[in-house]
Write a protein that holds these residues in place. Structure first.
Motif, PDB file in Angstrom:
ATOM      1  N   GLU A  19     -27.196   2.903 -26.362  1.00 36.23           N
ATOM      2  CA  GLU A  19     -26.162   2.348 -25.859  1.00 36.23           C
ATOM      3  C   GLU A  19     -24.978   3.512 -25.684  1.00 36.23           C
ATOM      4  O   GLU A  19     -24.857   4.710 -26.381  1.00 36.23           O
ATOM      5  CB  GLU A  19     -25.649   1.532 -27.044  1.00 36.23           C
ATOM      6  N   SER A  20     -24.081   3.292 -24.738  1.00 32.02           N
ATOM      7  CA  SER A  20     -22.824   4.102 -24.664  1.00 32.02           C
ATOM      8  C   SER A  20     -21.713   3.610 -24.773  1.00 32.02           C
ATOM      9  O   SER A  20     -21.172   2.412 -24.307  1.00 32.02           O
ATOM     10  CB  SER A  20     -23.105   4.508 -23.178  1.00 32.02           C
ATOM     11  N   SER A  21     -20.980   4.028 -25.728  1.00 33.32           N
ATOM     12  CA  SER A  21     -19.561   3.361 -26.160  1.00 33.32           C
ATOM     13  C   SER A  21     -18.656   3.675 -24.986  1.00 33.32           C
ATOM     14  O   SER A  21     -17.610   2.662 -24.881  1.00 33.32           O
ATOM     15  CB  SER A  21     -19.244   3.933 -27.500  1.00 33.32           C
ATOM     16  N   LEU A  23     -19.441   3.442 -21.724  1.00 32.15           N
ATOM     17  CA  LEU A  23     -19.531   2.410 -20.859  1.00 32.15           C
ATOM     18  C   LEU A  23     -19.424   1.051 -21.283  1.00 32.15           C
ATOM     19  O   LEU A  23     -19.551  -0.030 -20.393  1.00 32.15           O
ATOM     20  CB  LEU A  23     -20.816   2.659 -20.124  1.00 32.15           C
ATOM     21  N   ASP A  24     -19.545   0.804 -22.570  1.00 33.40           N
ATOM     22  CA  ASP A  24     -19.472  -0.280 -23.075  1.00 33.40           C
ATOM     23  C   ASP A  24     -21.023  -1.256 -22.571  1.00 33.40           C
ATOM     24  O   ASP A  24     -20.827  -2.600 -22.500  1.00 33.40           O
ATOM     25  CB  ASP A  24     -18.368  -1.225 -22.785  1.00 33.40           C
ATOM     26  N   ARG A  25     -22.017  -0.583 -22.657  1.00 35.97           N
ATOM     27  CA  ARG A  25     -23.232  -1.042 -22.375  1.00 35.97           C
ATOM     28  C   ARG A  25     -24.183  -0.131 -22.347  1.00 35.97           C
ATOM     29  O   ARG A  25     -24.088   1.148 -22.801  1.00 35.97           O
ATOM     30  CB  ARG A  25     -23.408  -1.755 -20.875  1.00 35.97           C
ATOM     31  N   TYR A  26     -25.433  -0.478 -22.122  1.00 34.72           N
ATOM     32  CA  TYR A  26     -26.609   0.664 -22.283  1.00 34.72           C
ATOM     33  C   TYR A  26     -26.877   1.412 -20.962  1.00 34.72           C
ATOM     34  O   TYR A  26     -26.529   0.822 -19.879  1.00 34.72           O
ATOM     35  CB  TYR A  26     -27.938  -0.260 -22.831  1.00 34.72           C
ATOM     36  N   VAL A  27     -27.595   2.521 -21.072  1.00 33.70           N
ATOM     37  CA  VAL A  27     -27.715   3.100 -20.110  1.00 33.70           C
ATOM     38  C   VAL A  27     -29.507   3.261 -20.428  1.00 33.70           C
ATOM     39  O   VAL A  27     -30.008   3.661 -21.284  1.00 33.70           O
ATOM     40  CB  VAL A  27     -27.538   4.835 -20.069  1.00 33.70           C
ATOM     41  N   GLN A  28     -30.117   2.525 -19.239  1.00 36.50           N
ATOM     42  CA  GLN A  28     -31.524   2.468 -19.180  1.00 36.50           C
ATOM     43  C   GLN A  28     -32.041   3.058 -18.004  1.00 36.50           C
ATOM     44  O   GLN A  28     -31.560   3.009 -16.913  1.00 36.50           O
ATOM     45  CB  GLN A  28     -31.623   0.711 -19.334  1.00 36.50           C
ATOM     46  N   PHE A  29     -33.191   3.502 -18.269  1.00 38.67           N
ATOM     47  CA  PHE A  29     -34.117   4.148 -17.111  1.00 38.67           C
ATOM     48  C   PHE A  29     -35.584   4.154 -17.378  1.00 38.67           C
ATOM     49  O   PHE A  29     -36.049   3.870 -18.479  1.00 38.67           O
ATOM     50  CB  PHE A  29     -33.473   5.714 -16.782  1.00 38.67           C
ATOM     51  N   LEU A  63     -21.426  11.864 -19.840  1.00 38.48           N
ATOM     52  CA  LEU A  63     -20.329  10.665 -20.171  1.00 38.48           C
ATOM     53  C   LEU A  63     -19.582  10.905 -21.414  1.00 38.48           C
ATOM     54  O   LEU A  63     -18.254  10.490 -21.348  1.00 38.48           O
ATOM     55  CB  LEU A  63     -21.406   9.428 -20.420  1.00 38.48           C
ATOM     56  N   ASP A  64     -19.587  11.760 -22.107  1.00 33.45           N
ATOM     57  CA  ASP A  64     -18.657  12.168 -23.274  1.00 33.45           C
ATOM     58  C   ASP A  64     -17.873  13.216 -22.661  1.00 33.45           C
ATOM     59  O   ASP A  64     -17.026  13.983 -23.194  1.00 33.45           O
ATOM     60  CB  ASP A  64     -19.549  12.674 -24.553  1.00 33.45           C
ATOM     61  N   GLY A  65     -17.886  13.740 -21.464  1.00 34.07           N
ATOM     62  CA  GLY A  65     -16.993  14.808 -20.723  1.00 34.07           C
ATOM     63  C   GLY A  65     -17.164  16.130 -21.315  1.00 34.07           C
ATOM     64  O   GLY A  65     -16.525  17.043 -20.994  1.00 34.07           O
ATOM     65  N   ILE A  66     -18.515  16.355 -21.963  1.00 31.88           N
ATOM     66  CA  ILE A  66     -18.705  17.614 -22.407  1.00 31.88           C
ATOM     67  C   ILE A  66     -19.510  18.866 -21.242  1.00 31.88           C
ATOM     68  O   ILE A  66     -19.200  19.720 -21.151  1.00 31.88           O
ATOM     69  CB  ILE A  66     -19.935  17.500 -23.610  1.00 31.88           C
ATOM     70  N   GLU A  67     -20.072  17.832 -20.368  1.00 28.80           N
ATOM     71  CA  GLU A  67     -20.799  18.884 -19.304  1.00 28.80           C
ATOM     72  C   GLU A  67     -20.512  18.096 -17.948  1.00 28.80           C
ATOM     73  O   GLU A  67     -20.726  16.906 -17.718  1.00 28.80           O
ATOM     74  CB  GLU A  67     -22.345  18.924 -19.656  1.00 28.80           C
ATOM     75  N   ASP A  68     -20.263  18.952 -16.991  1.00 26.57           N
ATOM     76  CA  ASP A  68     -20.033  18.422 -15.570  1.00 26.57           C
ATOM     77  C   ASP A  68     -21.401  18.533 -14.902  1.00 26.57           C
ATOM     78  O   ASP A  68     -21.714  19.517 -13.994  1.00 26.57           O
ATOM     79  CB  ASP A  68     -19.194  19.225 -14.852  1.00 26.57           C
ATOM     80  N   ASP A  69     -22.305  17.702 -15.207  1.00 30.54           N
ATOM     81  CA  ASP A  69     -23.749  17.776 -14.936  1.00 30.54           C
ATOM     82  C   ASP A  69     -23.951  16.895 -13.404  1.00 30.54           C
ATOM     83  O   ASP A  69     -23.117  15.797 -13.285  1.00 30.54           O
ATOM     84  CB  ASP A  69     -24.699  17.114 -15.928  1.00 30.54           C
ATOM     85  N   ASP A  70     -24.455  17.440 -12.282  1.00 33.99           N
ATOM     86  CA  ASP A  70     -24.674  16.670 -11.367  1.00 33.99           C
ATOM     87  C   ASP A  70     -26.265  16.015 -11.144  1.00 33.99           C
ATOM     88  O   ASP A  70     -26.545  15.284 -10.240  1.00 33.99           O
ATOM     89  CB  ASP A  70     -24.432  17.493  -9.913  1.00 33.99           C
TER      90      ASP A  70
END
Length: 162
Positions: A19-21, A23-29, A63-70
């Motif tokens: 769950e991502s707070s 995005l207010d939903r889950y990230v699923q892969f 998502l938390d803005g800690i890392e600018d990951d591509d």
């Protein structure tokens, strides 16, 4: 580079959700043989989904803005037609925090004519059917569809200042 080299669980097959707070939903892969098959953002995760996968650390740092990951080093198993594959591979080359339009993406894609309406539709279809939004950052194409839900797309764009 495979997911293991990129900080993931090489060889693990399964469905993972957290769950991502933000995005207010889950990230699923889903993964198979260390390659990501799909990414989605359900409100309720798959019953079979596990929460523990190393790739989540990178996703949540992003998502938390800690890392600018591509996420360009994460292997994705693209099981789409060849033309769409070329388009989506081009999307992966758009740097974090940058955005382009559909016409520019068409120009970047070999075998695609940016002046041909059918080819521009092919680009839009590839974006719309993107199996791994976030990892294939279709939110960086400002006038194209995203495979992510609209609210997720907007939050990803906002996160990157787009």
């Amino acid at each position: 580079m495979d997911i293991d080299d990129a900080g993931g669980d090489d060889g693990i097959t399964g469905i993972f959700a957290r769950e991502s707070s933000y995005l207010d939903r889950y990230v699923q892969f889903g993964t198979a043989s260390g390659r990501v098959l799909s990414v989605s953002f359900p409100e309720t995760p798959d019953e079979e989904a596990a929460e523990d996968h190393d790739l989540f650390e990178r996703i949540f740092d992003y998502l938390d803005g800690i890392e600018d990951d591509d996420f360009s080093d994460v292997e994705i198993a693209l099981t789409v037609p060849t033309d769409q594959r070329r388009v989506l591979e081009g999307v992966r080359e758009i740097p974090y925090g940058d955005q382009i339009n559909v016409e520019t993406l068409a120009r970047m894609t070999s075998g695609i004519d940016h002046t041909d309406d059918e080819d521009l539709n092919l680009v839009r279809t590839a974006l719309d059917e993107n199996p791994a939004p976030l990892l294939i950052p279709d939110h960086r194409v400002r006038d194209g569809p995203s495979a992510a839900p609209a609210a997720v797309e907007q939050k990803l764009r906002s996160l990157e200042g787009l």
